[in-house]
Design a protein around this motif. Structure first.
Motif, PDB file in Angstrom:
ATOM      1  N   VAL A  23      28.924  25.535 112.887  1.00 57.34           N
ATOM      2  CA  VAL A  23      30.021  26.504 112.796  1.00 57.34           C
ATOM      3  C   VAL A  23      30.395  26.771 111.217  1.00 57.34           C
ATOM      4  O   VAL A  23      31.635  26.425 110.803  1.00 57.34           O
ATOM      5  N   THR A  24      29.546  26.938 110.562  1.00 57.48           N
ATOM      6  CA  THR A  24      29.741  27.482 109.073  1.00 57.48           C
ATOM      7  C   THR A  24      29.090  28.825 109.025  1.00 57.48           C
ATOM      8  O   THR A  24      28.181  29.356 109.518  1.00 57.48           O
ATOM      9  N   ASP A  25      29.856  29.316 107.697  1.00 60.71           N
ATOM     10  CA  ASP A  25      29.198  30.987 107.194  1.00 60.71           C
ATOM     11  C   ASP A  25      27.643  30.744 107.086  1.00 60.71           C
ATOM     12  O   ASP A  25      26.996  31.566 107.429  1.00 60.71           O
ATOM     13  N   ILE A  26      27.113  29.611 106.525  1.00 62.51           N
ATOM     14  CA  ILE A  26      25.859  29.453 106.071  1.00 62.51           C
ATOM     15  C   ILE A  26      24.742  29.577 107.483  1.00 62.51           C
ATOM     16  O   ILE A  26      24.093  30.442 107.294  1.00 62.51           O
ATOM     17  N   ILE A  27      25.271  28.947 108.353  1.00 65.84           N
ATOM     18  CA  ILE A  27      24.499  28.716 109.680  1.00 65.84           C
ATOM     19  C   ILE A  27      24.591  29.707 110.484  1.00 65.84           C
ATOM     20  O   ILE A  27      23.745  30.601 111.117  1.00 65.84           O
ATOM     21  N   GLU A  28      25.818  30.107 110.454  1.00 66.03           N
ATOM     22  CA  GLU A  28      26.070  31.551 111.359  1.00 66.03           C
ATOM     23  C   GLU A  28      25.563  32.928 110.799  1.00 66.03           C
ATOM     24  O   GLU A  28      25.184  33.569 111.822  1.00 66.03           O
ATOM     25  N   LYS A  29      25.681  32.842 109.735  1.00 61.98           N
ATOM     26  CA  LYS A  29      25.092  34.141 109.261  1.00 61.98           C
ATOM     27  C   LYS A  29      24.437  34.542 107.861  1.00 61.98           C
ATOM     28  O   LYS A  29      24.141  35.318 107.681  1.00 61.98           O
ATOM     29  N   GLU A  30      24.194  33.264 107.310  1.00 56.87           N
ATOM     30  CA  GLU A  30      23.690  33.408 105.855  1.00 56.87           C
ATOM     31  C   GLU A  30      21.976  33.030 105.541  1.00 56.87           C
ATOM     32  O   GLU A  30      21.546  33.047 104.733  1.00 56.87           O
ATOM     33  N   MET A  31      21.616  32.533 106.739  1.00 61.34           N
ATOM     34  CA  MET A  31      20.192  31.739 106.550  1.00 61.34           C
ATOM     35  C   MET A  31      19.270  32.858 106.658  1.00 61.34           C
ATOM     36  O   MET A  31      19.238  33.896 107.546  1.00 61.34           O
ATOM     37  N   TYR A  32      17.981  32.788 105.850  1.00 60.34           N
ATOM     38  CA  TYR A  32      16.945  33.347 106.101  1.00 60.34           C
ATOM     39  C   TYR A  32      16.082  32.487 107.018  1.00 60.34           C
ATOM     40  O   TYR A  32      15.444  31.503 106.685  1.00 60.34           O
ATOM     41  N   THR A  33      15.889  32.872 108.366  1.00 58.42           N
ATOM     42  CA  THR A  33      15.361  32.053 109.412  1.00 58.42           C
ATOM     43  C   THR A  33      14.068  32.928 110.025  1.00 58.42           C
ATOM     44  O   THR A  33      14.415  34.076 110.225  1.00 58.42           O
ATOM     45  N   PHE A  34      12.951  32.233 110.236  1.00 58.96           N
ATOM     46  CA  PHE A  34      11.920  33.259 110.942  1.00 58.96           C
ATOM     47  C   PHE A  34      10.999  31.929 111.650  1.00 58.96           C
ATOM     48  O   PHE A  34      10.849  30.736 111.351  1.00 58.96           O
ATOM     49  N   ASP A  35      10.261  32.486 112.769  1.00 59.30           N
ATOM     50  CA  ASP A  35       9.252  31.470 113.134  1.00 59.30           C
ATOM     51  C   ASP A  35       7.722  31.756 112.515  1.00 59.30           C
ATOM     52  O   ASP A  35       7.542  33.024 112.255  1.00 59.30           O
ATOM     53  N   ASP A  36       7.113  30.692 112.286  1.00 62.05           N
ATOM     54  CA  ASP A  36       5.920  30.868 111.388  1.00 62.05           C
ATOM     55  C   ASP A  36       4.890  31.174 112.594  1.00 62.05           C
ATOM     56  O   ASP A  36       5.101  31.218 113.594  1.00 62.05           O
TER      57      ASP A  36
END
Ligand code: ATP
Ligand code: MG
Length: 423
Positions: free
Chosen positions: A59-72
């Motif tokens: 429940v932080t800004d970073i995890i909720e909306k700021e990460m560049y996440t993708f499946d390899d």
């Protein structure tokens, strides 16, 4: 013409006119880190997404909306690192760096957050960070604050950056505080924005951090962690303040500096400036004694900070003038002059490794080359034309002083240069 491809929004090119500031900044950071016996650690830009979720909290800004996440390609969820502490602690645990040892580590590199780009806030940005492991005393926190203070001093920024400190206490004393906060915010529910309402029970401390102008007045009346400290936490904070006072460091206690995660404890601080608009925090630090254990290692106290380098580099532009212009400019006219010019410049590079020499290979007229020499900012021009080639001489012109041009035998050049550039 086809549309040219642009950089990813919020990801900056650092151009030649700016790299001098960056090099100077990075050199200063490396030098000071090394003087305090911190060693560099380098860890990957990509990690398992789970590492950041566990370190930074769901429940932080970073995890909720700021990460560049993708499946390899293998279907594993990976993320570009949004900060350095997670990777640093992961690397330390994985490589056994914390087994009955103290560690002082630093890192420097790009971080990635999907934020709205604006002044001082980007999607790729650089952080310099340090972390010390295995030391629980407030004096270690103070040593790190002294280090940052020395960095500002050395960069000429001391007057522009002020220290604000707070304490989060131990996790047990924070539990009581958390309840009081929830009570207070529930009474003021009408003033809370949507984000804050969502955080009311999941992460109420983070509400204190809100920048929403409509909530500021209400927030000034919120309960303060300082009033809920247990004896141990109070002693830690008193020690911190005592060492800071003894070291002559000015600071202000700001009860609204918080970190909303359980393994953060005791000291939190920020170095802030009023020269960068809303993005005024240049460095944020504090203690996180619970994190190593939380990530699967043996319980290990830890404290560190992270500095946003774009913000520091921007401040540097008003106090530092880099000198990257050539000192010697070599003018050559004619093919034989090229041969001589090149060999003379190579000899000079061997004799004077520090001197910046620019060779003009444009094959333009004397006039054009002189114009460029003058514009380059060089102090001296060396001239190789027909006469100089025939007589094995070189002509020397002082570009910044009113002195006559002179011609000398090539083998006297280095003596003459030594004198001209040192004086
Ligand atoms: P903010 O409240 O400004 O969003 P934060 O709490 O997200 O800050 P930290 O995670 O503590 O910031 O990061 C430490 C430092 O890194 C910040 O004080 C700032 O100097 C810098 N920083 C953080 N995010 C960015 C960004 N998107 N662009 C540039 N610098 C940043
Ligand atoms: Mg942020």
């Amino acid at each position: 013409m086809a549309n040219s491809i642009q950089a990813v929004r919020g990801m900056n090119d650092i151009l030649p006119s700016q790299t001098s500031y960056w090099c100077y900044l990075e050199e200063t950071l490396r030098q000071i880190a090394s003087a305090y016996c911190y060693s560099e650690i380098r860890f990957p830009l990509l990690e398992q997404t789970a590492l950041f979720k566990r370190t930074i909290g769901e429940v932080t800004d970073i995890i909720e909306k700021e990460m560049y996440t993708f499946d390899d390609r293998n279907g594993d969820s990976l993320s570009l690192r949004p900060e350095g502490t997670a990777g640093c602690v992961r690397a330390g645990i994985q490589n056994g760096l914390f087994h009955n040892q103290q560690q002082r580590l630093w890192y420097l590199g790009p971080m990635f957050r999907y934020e709205r780009p604006q002044l001082g806030r980007f999607r790729q940005f650089f952080q310099f960070g340090i972390e010390a492991f295995g030391m629980a005393e407030a004096i270690v926190d103070v040593e790190q604050i002294l280090m940052t203070s020395r960095i500002w001093q050395s960069l000429g920024l001391k007057d522009q950056i002020k220290l604000q400190i707070n304490t989060l206490g131990s996790s047990s004393s924070r539990e009581k505080y958390r309840e009081k906060l929830i009570e207070f915010f529930s009474e003021n529910i009408d003033t809370l924005d949507e984000d804050s309402r969502r955080r009311l029970t999941s992460n109420p401390l983070r509400i204190l951090d809100s920048k929403n102008p409509d909530m500021q007045l209400m927030l000034t009346g919120a309960p303060r962690m300082l009033d809920y400290l247990d004896d141990n936490s109070k002693a830690h904070f008193d020690n911190l303040r005592r060492y800071l006072d003894k070291s002559g460091i000015d600071y202000e206690v700001n009860p609204r500096i918080v970190r909303g995660l359980d393994y953060y404890n005791m000291t939190v601080y920020e170095w802030v400036t009023d020269r960068l608009g809303a993005q005024g925090t240049v460095c944020a630090g504090g203690r996180y004694d619970g994190l190593v254990e939380h990530l699967g290692g043996k319980s290990t106290p830890a404290v560190g900070f992270a500095m946003g380098l774009e913000r520091v580099a921007t401040l540097l532009e008003s106090v530092y003038s880099p000198d990257a212009s050539p000192q010697v400019y070599i003018i050559m006219v004619g093919q034989e002059a090229f041969d001589r010019g090149l060999s003379v410049s190579e000899k000079l590079h061997t004799l004077f490794p520090e001197i910046r020499i620019a060779c003009d290979y444009s094959a333009g007229s004397f006039k054009n080359q002189f114009r460029r020499a003058d514009k380059s900012g060089a102090k001296l021009a060396l001239i190789f034309g027909q006469d100089e080639i025939q007589n094995h001489t070189v002509s020397l012109k002082y570009l910044r002083e009113d002195r006559p041009q002179c011609t000398l035998p090539e083998d006297e050049l280095h003596q003459c240069l030594l004198k001209a550039l040192v004086d």
